[in-house]
Design a protein around this motif. Structure first.
Motif, PDB file in Angstrom:
ATOM      1  N   ALA A  21      61.216  38.960  11.940  1.00  0.00           N
ATOM      2  CA  ALA A  21      62.671  39.041  12.116  1.00  0.00           C
ATOM      3  C   ALA A  21      63.375  38.758  10.794  1.00  0.00           C
ATOM      4  CB  ALA A  21      63.115  38.036  13.169  1.00  0.00           C
ATOM      5  N   LYS A  24      67.230  36.177  12.769  1.00  0.00           N
ATOM      6  CA  LYS A  24      66.317  35.505  13.695  1.00  0.00           C
ATOM      7  C   LYS A  24      66.889  35.328  15.103  1.00  0.00           C
ATOM      8  CE  LYS A  24      63.504  34.471  10.223  1.00  0.00           C
ATOM      9  NZ  LYS A  24      62.200  35.144  10.072  1.00  0.00           N
ATOM     10  N   TYR A  25      66.010  35.493  16.056  1.00  0.00           N
ATOM     11  CA  TYR A  25      66.267  35.113  17.463  1.00  0.00           C
ATOM     12  C   TYR A  25      65.909  33.637  17.572  1.00  0.00           C
ATOM     13  CZ  TYR A  25      63.803  34.572  22.087  1.00  0.00           C
ATOM     14  OH  TYR A  25      63.299  34.131  23.284  1.00  0.00           O
ATOM     15  N   TRP A  26      66.876  32.796  17.851  1.00  0.00           N
ATOM     16  CA  TRP A  26      66.572  31.363  17.981  1.00  0.00           C
ATOM     17  C   TRP A  26      67.578  30.768  18.949  1.00  0.00           C
ATOM     18  CZ3 TRP A  26      62.163  29.501  17.401  1.00  0.00           C
ATOM     19  CH2 TRP A  26      61.929  28.138  17.260  1.00  0.00           C
ATOM     20  N   LYS A  28      67.799  30.879  23.598  1.00  0.00           N
ATOM     21  CA  LYS A  28      67.733  31.874  24.675  1.00  0.00           C
ATOM     22  C   LYS A  28      68.273  31.291  25.968  1.00  0.00           C
ATOM     23  CE  LYS A  28      62.864  30.864  25.796  1.00  0.00           C
ATOM     24  NZ  LYS A  28      61.525  31.433  26.015  1.00  0.00           N
ATOM     25  N   GLN A  32      64.811  35.004  29.608  1.00  0.00           N
ATOM     26  CA  GLN A  32      64.454  35.401  28.244  1.00  0.00           C
ATOM     27  C   GLN A  32      65.500  36.321  27.613  1.00  0.00           C
ATOM     28  OE1 GLN A  32      61.480  33.660  27.085  1.00  0.00           O
ATOM     29  NE2 GLN A  32      60.002  35.264  27.453  1.00  0.00           N
ATOM     30  N   SER A 119      52.083  36.047  19.615  1.00  0.00           N
ATOM     31  CA  SER A 119      52.676  36.379  20.905  1.00  0.00           C
ATOM     32  C   SER A 119      53.388  37.735  20.874  1.00  0.00           C
ATOM     33  CB  SER A 119      53.630  35.276  21.383  1.00  0.00           C
ATOM     34  OG  SER A 119      54.795  35.258  20.599  1.00  0.00           O
ATOM     35  N   SER A 159      57.331  37.419  25.979  1.00  0.00           N
ATOM     36  CA  SER A 159      57.765  36.637  24.810  1.00  0.00           C
ATOM     37  C   SER A 159      58.912  37.409  24.173  1.00  0.00           C
ATOM     38  CB  SER A 159      56.601  36.497  23.821  1.00  0.00           C
ATOM     39  OG  SER A 159      57.047  35.809  22.668  1.00  0.00           O
ATOM     40  N   GLY A 160      60.062  36.745  24.046  1.00  0.00           N
ATOM     41  CA  GLY A 160      61.276  37.448  23.615  1.00  0.00           C
ATOM     42  C   GLY A 160      61.066  38.390  22.443  1.00  0.00           C
ATOM     43  N   SER A 161      60.531  37.865  21.352  1.00  0.00           N
ATOM     44  CA  SER A 161      60.439  38.675  20.134  1.00  0.00           C
ATOM     45  C   SER A 161      59.495  39.872  20.302  1.00  0.00           C
ATOM     46  CB  SER A 161      59.978  37.815  18.962  1.00  0.00           C
ATOM     47  OG  SER A 161      58.725  37.236  19.256  1.00  0.00           O
ATOM     48  N   ARG A 164      60.615  43.649  20.365  1.00  0.00           N
ATOM     49  CA  ARG A 164      60.947  44.421  19.162  1.00  0.00           C
ATOM     50  C   ARG A 164      59.728  45.125  18.578  1.00  0.00           C
ATOM     51  NH1 ARG A 164      63.650  39.221  17.036  1.00  0.00           N
ATOM     52  NH2 ARG A 164      61.533  39.165  16.214  1.00  0.00           N
ATOM     53  N   SER A 217      57.524  27.818  19.759  1.00  0.00           N
ATOM     54  CA  SER A 217      58.815  28.509  19.665  1.00  0.00           C
ATOM     55  C   SER A 217      59.604  28.321  20.961  1.00  0.00           C
ATOM     56  CB  SER A 217      58.623  29.997  19.400  1.00  0.00           C
ATOM     57  OG  SER A 217      58.224  30.184  18.071  1.00  0.00           O
ATOM     58  N   THR A 218      58.890  28.387  22.088  1.00  0.00           N
ATOM     59  CA  THR A 218      59.583  28.251  23.373  1.00  0.00           C
ATOM     60  C   THR A 218      60.294  26.901  23.453  1.00  0.00           C
ATOM     61  OG1 THR A 218      57.950  29.705  24.333  1.00  0.00           O
ATOM     62  CG2 THR A 218      59.236  28.399  25.886  1.00  0.00           C
ATOM     63  N   HIS A 221      63.344  26.992  21.097  1.00  0.00           N
ATOM     64  CA  HIS A 221      64.508  27.667  21.702  1.00  0.00           C
ATOM     65  C   HIS A 221      65.229  26.683  22.623  1.00  0.00           C
ATOM     66  CE1 HIS A 221      63.682  31.758  20.352  1.00  0.00           C
ATOM     67  NE2 HIS A 221      62.429  31.639  20.725  1.00  0.00           N
ATOM     68  N   LEU A 267      67.010  29.001  10.078  1.00  0.00           N
ATOM     69  CA  LEU A 267      66.078  28.739  11.190  1.00  0.00           C
ATOM     70  C   LEU A 267      65.450  27.348  11.047  1.00  0.00           C
ATOM     71  CD1 LEU A 267      64.212  29.781  13.575  1.00  0.00           C
ATOM     72  CD2 LEU A 267      62.679  30.632  11.784  1.00  0.00           C
ATOM     73  N   ASP A 308      58.679  32.590   9.341  1.00  0.00           N
ATOM     74  CA  ASP A 308      58.750  32.571  10.791  1.00  0.00           C
ATOM     75  C   ASP A 308      58.801  31.114  11.216  1.00  0.00           C
ATOM     76  OD1 ASP A 308      59.007  34.755  12.421  1.00  0.00           O
ATOM     77  OD2 ASP A 308      56.988  35.494  12.002  1.00  0.00           O
TER      78      ASP A 308
HETATM   79  C1  DP6 Z   1      61.284  32.304  14.898  1.00  0.00           C
HETATM   80  O1  DP6 Z   1      59.608  35.218  20.816  1.00  0.00           O
HETATM   81  O2  DP6 Z   1      57.949  33.486  20.068  1.00  0.00           O
HETATM   82  O3  DP6 Z   1      59.899  34.162  15.418  1.00  0.00           O
HETATM   83  O4  DP6 Z   1      60.682  34.078  23.694  1.00  0.00           O
HETATM   84  O5  DP6 Z   1      59.880  31.721  23.833  1.00  0.00           O
HETATM   85  O6  DP6 Z   1      58.223  33.591  23.531  1.00  0.00           O
HETATM   86  P1  DP6 Z   1      59.636  33.076  23.269  1.00  0.00           P
HETATM   87  O7  DP6 Z   1      59.763  32.863  21.696  1.00  0.00           O
HETATM   88  P2  DP6 Z   1      59.332  33.799  20.510  1.00  0.00           P
HETATM   89  O8  DP6 Z   1      60.359  33.301  19.359  1.00  0.00           O
HETATM   90  C2  DP6 Z   1      60.322  33.875  18.096  1.00  0.00           C
HETATM   91  C3  DP6 Z   1      61.205  33.160  17.193  1.00  0.00           C
HETATM   92  C4  DP6 Z   1      61.138  33.560  15.735  1.00  0.00           C
HETATM   93  C5  DP6 Z   1      62.303  34.476  15.362  1.00  0.00           C
HETATM   94  C6  DP6 Z   1      62.207  35.908  15.798  1.00  0.00           C
HETATM   95  O9  DP6 Z   1      61.110  36.467  15.898  1.00  0.00           O
HETATM   96  O10 DP6 Z   1      63.283  36.492  15.990  1.00  0.00           O
END
Ligand code: DP6
Length: 356
Positions: A21, A24-26, A28, A32, A119, A159-161, A164, A217-218, A221, A267, A308
């Motif tokens: 990413a 970043k997705y951080w 949720k 999810q 993941s 797993s959220g990421s 993508r 990561s879970t 979040h 992050l 990451d």
């Molecule tokens: C920091 O997708 O691993 O990589 O949804 O709980 O399975 P869950 O978490 P995950 O979180 C990834 C977070 C990151 C940033 C990103 O990939 O956007």
């Protein structure tokens, strides 16, 4: 289709990549859904290969029946994780799964103890296998667009990421008022609006530690829910996204890199100011960051870093500088890596269905 004609067994194999990413997705919520929009490079070399063998049960029962081997060996931890996931989703999305025994066999291209998150590649490979199985049995996902949308949706639930990883080059996830078709439910492909310089961008992954993450990561979040900076962070991510998309379109590698570094450090700053606070970078990460910044200052080559949720450094740079950057990496950075390990990765073409 009548029951008699439904396939009784089959074998499916997918290779699916990891992703990095840039925004970043951080954070949720709900099932999810992301608190902000994120965008990633789809990688090439860091991937998972998963094979699914399915055999119809003699007597159908109400249980998901599965076995899981990882790199050729039975793996109970993965078996429980995947079983729990399939028990959660099968009724809504794959009601036929209980009629079959499922055997998964999975391999990662990167070393198991490399600290690389698996993941995204693992869950996307799993989702692609399940969608292919549905299509082999019922022909309901024959439309390619629909197939990949469902795969992205299911990967997200795992797993959220991972949602993508389904698309080539770059993918964007999370609804954004100013980005057409953006969605919390699935990632959307983002290859059409990026400058060619980003389509073969390098991402050398410098393995600095092989330790397991102290906080998943879970859990990370989850800690965002009480983080005092959460609201301003989500706002910042959505604003940065628009600046980044412009840089991606213009081929502005400097602005791209500045945002990538700011996101990586944000992050980790969020982790440090969570309650309880924790840290996933280590002194070697800081050492490499300082070397990268000095090298950039000295050479004016647009080499930037990302991270990451862990200590490993991702070194990002355009293909045209490969030979110069390679000397820097080999001479100054490789000696700092755990067992001198580096994955010389690049932006890639996305998942591939393999022959069995
Ligand atoms: C920091 O997708 O691993 O990589 O949804 O709980 O399975 P869950 O978490 P995950 O979180 C990834 C977070 C990151 C940033 C990103 O990939 O956007």
């Amino acid at each position: 289709m009548s029951n008699q004609t439904i396939k009784k067994n089959g074998t499916i194999k997918w290779q699916s990549p990891s992703n990095l990413a840039i925004i970043k997705y951080w954070g949720k919520f709900g099932s999810q859904f992301p608190r902000n929009t994120s965008i990633s490079f789809t990688l090439d070399k860091a991937h998972t290969i998963t094979q699914l063998k399915y055999n119809v049960k003699d007597v159908k029962d109400e249980q998901i029946s599965l076995s899981f081997t990882f790199e050729g060996k039975q793996n109970e931890a993965f078996e429980h994780k995947v079983k729990a996931f399939l028990n959660k989703i099968n009724n809504d999305y794959f009601p036929f799964l209980k009629s079959y025994h499922l055997h998964f066999d999975s391999f990662n291209s990167f070393p198991h103890s490399s600290g690389i998150a698996s993941s995204a590649s693992g869950m996307s490979a799993l989702a692609l296998c399940l969608c292919t199985m549905e299509n082999e049995l019922y022909g309901t996902l024959a439309d390619t667009g629909l197939f990949y949308r469902k795969a992205s949706y299911i990967a997200r639930l795992g797993s959220g990421s991972a949602c993508r990883s389904i698309f080539p080059y770059m993918a964007l996830w999370g609804s954004h008022a100013d980005i057409e078709a953006s969605s919390n439910e699935i990632a959307i492909p983002y290859e059409d609006k990026i400058h060619p310089v980003f389509k073969n961008y390098h991402d050398d992954i410098l393995i600095l530690s092989n330790k397991e993450k102290s906080v998943s990561s879970t859990a990370g979040h989850g800690l965002m829910e009480n983080n005092p900076f959460a609201d301003s962070r989500y706002k910042q991510a959505n604003e940065r996204m628009l600046t980044l998309l412009k840089a991606l379109e213009d081929g502005n590698t400097q602005l791209f890199g500045e945002i990538a570094e700011a996101e990586a450090l944000t992050l980790h700053a969020l982790m440090m100011c969570s309650e309880p606070s924790y840290m996933l970078i280590d002194p070697k990460s800081v050492e490499v960051i300082n070397l990268v910044r000095q090298y950039r200052l000295d050479t004016k080559i647009p080499v930037y870093f990302s991270l990451d949720a862990g200590p490993n450094i991702h070194l990002l740079y355009p293909n045209e500088y490969q030979s110069q950057v390679s000397s820097f990496v080999e001479d100054q950075l490789k000696p700092l890596c755990y067992e001198q390990r580096i994955i010389y990765d690049q932006v890639g073409l996305g998942p591939k269905k393999l022959e069995n």
